[in-house]
Design a protein around this motif. Structure first.
Motif, mmCIF file in Angstrom:
data_model
loop_
_atom_site.group_PDB
_atom_site.id
_atom_site.type_symbol
_atom_site.label_atom_id
_atom_site.label_comp_id
_atom_site.label_asym_id
_atom_site.label_seq_id
_atom_site.Cartn_x
_atom_site.Cartn_y
_atom_site.Cartn_z
ATOM 1 N N ARG A 176 0.831 -1.210 0.000
ATOM 2 C CA ARG A 176 0.000 0.000 0.000
ATOM 3 C C ARG A 176 0.864 1.258 0.000
ATOM 4 O O ARG A 176 1.981 1.260 0.503
ATOM 5 N N LEU A 177 0.296 2.312 -0.552
ATOM 6 C CA LEU A 177 1.020 3.580 -0.603
ATOM 7 C C LEU A 177 1.127 4.193 0.789
ATOM 8 O O LEU A 177 0.131 4.294 1.514
ATOM 9 N N ARG A 178 2.322 4.594 1.143
ATOM 10 C CA ARG A 178 2.557 5.335 2.384
ATOM 11 C C ARG A 178 3.213 6.657 1.993
ATOM 12 O O ARG A 178 4.446 6.750 1.883
ATOM 13 N N PRO A 179 2.403 7.677 1.742
ATOM 14 C CA PRO A 179 2.962 8.927 1.219
ATOM 15 C C PRO A 179 3.962 9.595 2.148
ATOM 16 O O PRO A 179 4.894 10.249 1.684
ATOM 17 N N ASP A 180 3.799 9.417 3.461
ATOM 18 C CA ASP A 180 4.768 10.022 4.379
ATOM 19 C C ASP A 180 6.148 9.423 4.171
ATOM 20 O O ASP A 180 7.165 10.139 4.153
ATOM 21 N N GLU A 181 6.220 8.094 3.992
ATOM 22 C CA GLU A 181 7.504 7.448 3.725
ATOM 23 C C GLU A 181 8.046 7.860 2.359
ATOM 24 O O GLU A 181 9.246 8.118 2.193
ATOM 25 N N LEU A 182 7.157 7.918 1.375
ATOM 26 C CA LEU A 182 7.566 8.301 0.022
ATOM 27 C C LEU A 182 8.174 9.700 0.019
ATOM 28 O O LEU A 182 9.254 9.935 -0.547
ATOM 29 N N PHE A 183 7.502 10.632 0.682
ATOM 30 C CA PHE A 183 7.963 12.013 0.652
ATOM 31 C C PHE A 183 9.184 12.250 1.527
ATOM 32 O O PHE A 183 9.910 13.226 1.327
ATOM 33 N N SER A 184 9.422 11.363 2.483
ATOM 34 C CA SER A 184 10.633 11.513 3.296
ATOM 35 C C SER A 184 11.883 11.256 2.462
ATOM 36 O O SER A 184 12.989 11.655 2.840
ATOM 37 N N GLN A 185 11.713 10.600 1.320
ATOM 38 C CA GLN A 185 12.832 10.294 0.427
ATOM 39 C C GLN A 185 12.817 11.162 -0.826
ATOM 40 O O GLN A 185 13.601 10.950 -1.744
ATOM 41 N N THR A 186 11.907 12.141 -0.876
ATOM 42 C CA THR A 186 11.774 12.981 -2.068
ATOM 43 C C THR A 186 12.886 14.019 -2.114
ATOM 44 O O THR A 186 13.192 14.668 -1.117
ATOM 45 N N GLY A 187 13.458 14.173 -3.309
ATOM 46 C CA GLY A 187 14.536 15.134 -3.478
ATOM 47 C C GLY A 187 14.036 16.564 -3.504
ATOM 48 O O GLY A 187 12.831 16.829 -3.584
ATOM 49 N N ALA A 188 14.963 17.494 -3.464
ATOM 50 C CA ALA A 188 14.616 18.919 -3.397
ATOM 51 C C ALA A 188 14.105 19.470 -4.712
ATOM 52 O O ALA A 188 13.545 20.573 -4.750
ATOM 53 N N THR A 189 14.288 18.726 -5.811
ATOM 54 C CA THR A 189 13.885 19.242 -7.119
ATOM 55 C C THR A 189 12.676 18.519 -7.702
ATOM 56 O O THR A 189 12.187 18.903 -8.766
ATOM 57 N N GLN A 190 12.192 17.496 -7.041
ATOM 58 C CA GLN A 190 11.078 16.722 -7.591
ATOM 59 C C GLN A 190 9.753 17.463 -7.458
ATOM 60 O O GLN A 190 9.443 18.047 -6.414
ATOM 61 N N GLU A 191 8.983 17.429 -8.525
ATOM 62 C CA GLU A 191 7.635 17.987 -8.536
ATOM 63 C C GLU A 191 6.649 16.864 -8.250
ATOM 64 O O GLU A 191 6.875 15.701 -8.635
ATOM 65 N N ILE A 192 5.537 17.199 -7.577
ATOM 66 C CA ILE A 192 4.536 16.199 -7.203
ATOM 67 C C ILE A 192 3.207 16.570 -7.840
ATOM 68 O O ILE A 192 2.754 17.715 -7.738
ATOM 69 N N TYR A 193 2.583 15.589 -8.501
ATOM 70 C CA TYR A 193 1.298 15.796 -9.160
ATOM 71 C C TYR A 193 0.314 14.763 -8.621
ATOM 72 O O TYR A 193 0.625 13.567 -8.583
ATOM 73 N N VAL A 194 -0.861 15.229 -8.222
ATOM 74 C CA VAL A 194 -1.848 14.361 -7.584
ATOM 75 C C VAL A 194 -3.203 14.560 -8.254
ATOM 76 O O VAL A 194 -3.626 15.697 -8.492
ATOM 77 N N CYS A 195 -3.892 13.463 -8.513
ATOM 78 C CA CYS A 195 -5.241 13.560 -9.071
ATOM 79 C C CYS A 195 -6.085 12.397 -8.568
ATOM 80 O O CYS A 195 -5.608 11.269 -8.469
ATOM 81 N N GLY A 196 -7.348 12.707 -8.250
ATOM 82 C CA GLY A 196 -8.247 11.669 -7.767
ATOM 83 C C GLY A 196 -9.346 12.268 -6.918
ATOM 84 O O GLY A 196 -9.594 13.476 -6.953
ATOM 85 N N PRO A 197 -10.024 11.460 -6.125
ATOM 86 C CA PRO A 197 -11.073 11.970 -5.233
ATOM 87 C C PRO A 197 -10.514 12.956 -4.220
ATOM 88 O O PRO A 197 -9.318 12.936 -3.899
ATOM 89 N N ALA A 198 -11.379 13.814 -3.698
ATOM 90 C CA ALA A 198 -10.948 14.856 -2.765
ATOM 91 C C ALA A 198 -10.220 14.291 -1.557
ATOM 92 O O ALA A 198 -9.191 14.828 -1.117
ATOM 93 N N GLY A 199 -10.733 13.204 -0.990
ATOM 94 C CA GLY A 199 -10.108 12.606 0.183
ATOM 95 C C GLY A 199 -8.701 12.112 -0.096
ATOM 96 O O GLY A 199 -7.802 12.242 0.746
ATOM 97 N N PHE A 200 -8.491 11.554 -1.267
ATOM 98 C CA PHE A 200 -7.170 11.067 -1.662
ATOM 99 C C PHE A 200 -6.189 12.229 -1.788
ATOM 100 O O PHE A 200 -5.060 12.177 -1.288
ATOM 101 N N ILE A 201 -6.634 13.293 -2.436
ATOM 102 C CA ILE A 201 -5.775 14.463 -2.615
ATOM 103 C C ILE A 201 -5.419 15.085 -1.275
ATOM 104 O O ILE A 201 -4.255 15.433 -1.020
ATOM 105 N N GLU A 202 -6.388 15.220 -0.395
ATOM 106 C CA GLU A 202 -6.124 15.803 0.924
ATOM 107 C C GLU A 202 -5.145 14.944 1.718
ATOM 108 O O GLU A 202 -4.261 15.475 2.408
ATOM 109 N N TRP A 203 -5.274 13.650 1.621
ATOM 110 C CA TRP A 203 -4.376 12.710 2.317
ATOM 111 C C TRP A 203 -2.934 12.888 1.834
ATOM 112 O O TRP A 203 -1.996 13.005 2.631
ATOM 113 N N VAL A 204 -2.770 12.941 0.526
ATOM 114 C CA VAL A 204 -1.436 13.104 -0.050
ATOM 115 C C VAL A 204 -0.855 14.475 0.290
ATOM 116 O O VAL A 204 0.322 14.596 0.659
#
Length: 321
Positions: A176-204
């Motif tokens: 399963r996706l764990r966005p907190d873990e994913l973003f803890s490894q995100t570099g300083a130059t990476q852009e993030i794009y999110v699309c989906g239901p409102a609850g999903f977007i708010e969670w991310v």
């Protein structure tokens, strides 16, 4: 109502992509090229008189001979998605608007794409673009179960298939996706794009904020409106700055419906605050923002307004019309 450039196209292919999701391939009536578009763009589809819906273009922007859109049959449909599922077959002629882009991609920036459910549609186009540019990216596709996952064959056959990670709600926790873990490894130059239901977007977005990622690096697009409690809605007045005309907006009507009924020339499309077609400048007054199109910063600035769904916190709103 303001005019919008439209054209008629023909449905050339229809495909069942998943439970309750179909894709339609649209081509120009003369078989020629369609207007160009960029990743993140959508088109208005005129389904019936007074019913216009927005669908993201999910094919590669290099394909000028066709548009491909994906449509979820929404059980809460107000007449749009159900009508498409039931009536649009190959050979049908449909009116569409020119491509518009409120969800632009930076093709040269390393990116993380996150899709929830039908939110996969603009992400496919983004993935095509990033791969063609040779840009590093990953695409995380979250869905309840495999039967709900659309475009699986296309993804499997794509040149970017190795960049796609699937996350299913009905499968073991470790995938399963764990966005907190994913973003803890995100570099300083990476852009993030999110699309989906409102609850999903708010969670991310919460996870990105918690990881200290700057808000301007997180872009998102909603599919559909957010739930709003209207039980306490009250009436207010709207004044047009240009003409000085004053209109009363009852508790049970939108600003857009009042203005359109009075013959005021405005353009609306989705009617629920998700597409941005009707955004206008707010000259005076305090808005009760109910759209999902404008950002929190744009809401806070107090100078933009979506008349299709938003209301007033002050007795009077003055609009730049």
């Amino acid at each position: 109502m303001q005019s919008q450039v439209t054209s008629s196209v023909r449905v050339t292919h229809r495909r069942q992509e998943a439970d309750d999701i179909i894709s339609l391939e649209l081509e120009a009536l003369d078989g020629g090229n369609l207007p160009p578009f960029e990743a993140g763009a959508h088109i208005d589809v005129h389904i019936a008189p007074g019913i216009v819906r927005q669908y993201s273009l999910c094919n590669a922007p290099s394909e000028r001979h066709r548009y491909v859109i994906g449509i979820l049959r929404d059980p809460q449909s107000r007449g749009g998605s159900v009508a498409i599922h039931e009536t649009l077959q190959p050979g049908a002629i449909v009116v569409i608007g020119m491509p518009r882009n409120h969800f632009p991609l930076k093709p040269q920036a390393p990116s993380i794409l996150l899709a929830g459910g039908i939110g996969i549609t603009p992400m496919l186009c983004m993935a095509e673009t990033l791969h063609a540019a040779g840009t590093e990216f990953s695409l995380h596709y979250c869905v309840r179960n495999q039967s709900k996952a659309a475009f699986l064959d296309r993804i499997a056959q794509s040149a970017f298939s190795a960049n796609v990670i699937f996350h299913y709600d009905d499968q073991p926790d470790e995938q399963r996706l764990r966005p907190d873990e994913l973003f803890s490894q995100t570099g300083a130059t990476q852009e993030i794009y999110v699309c989906g239901p409102a609850g999903f977007i708010e969670w991310v977005c919460r996870a990105a904020d918690g990881a200290g990622i700057a808000k301007h690096r997180v872009r998102y697009e909603h599919f559909g409106a957010k739930a709003v409690d209207v039980s306490q809605d009250t009436a207010f007045d709207v004044k047009l700055a240009g003409s000085g005309q004053l209109f009363h907006v009852p508790a049970d009507r939108s600003v857009a419906s009042v203005l359109l009924a009075a013959g005021v020339d405005i353009y609306t499309s989705c009617g629920e605050g998700s597409c941005g077609s009707c955004v206008m400048r707010l000259v005076e007054g305090v808005a009760d923002h109910r759209d999902v199109f404008l950002t929190d910063e744009e809401h806070a600035s107090g100078d933009q307004f979506t008349p299709c769904c938003s209301r007033a916190k002050s007795p009077l709103l003055v609009l730049d019309l």
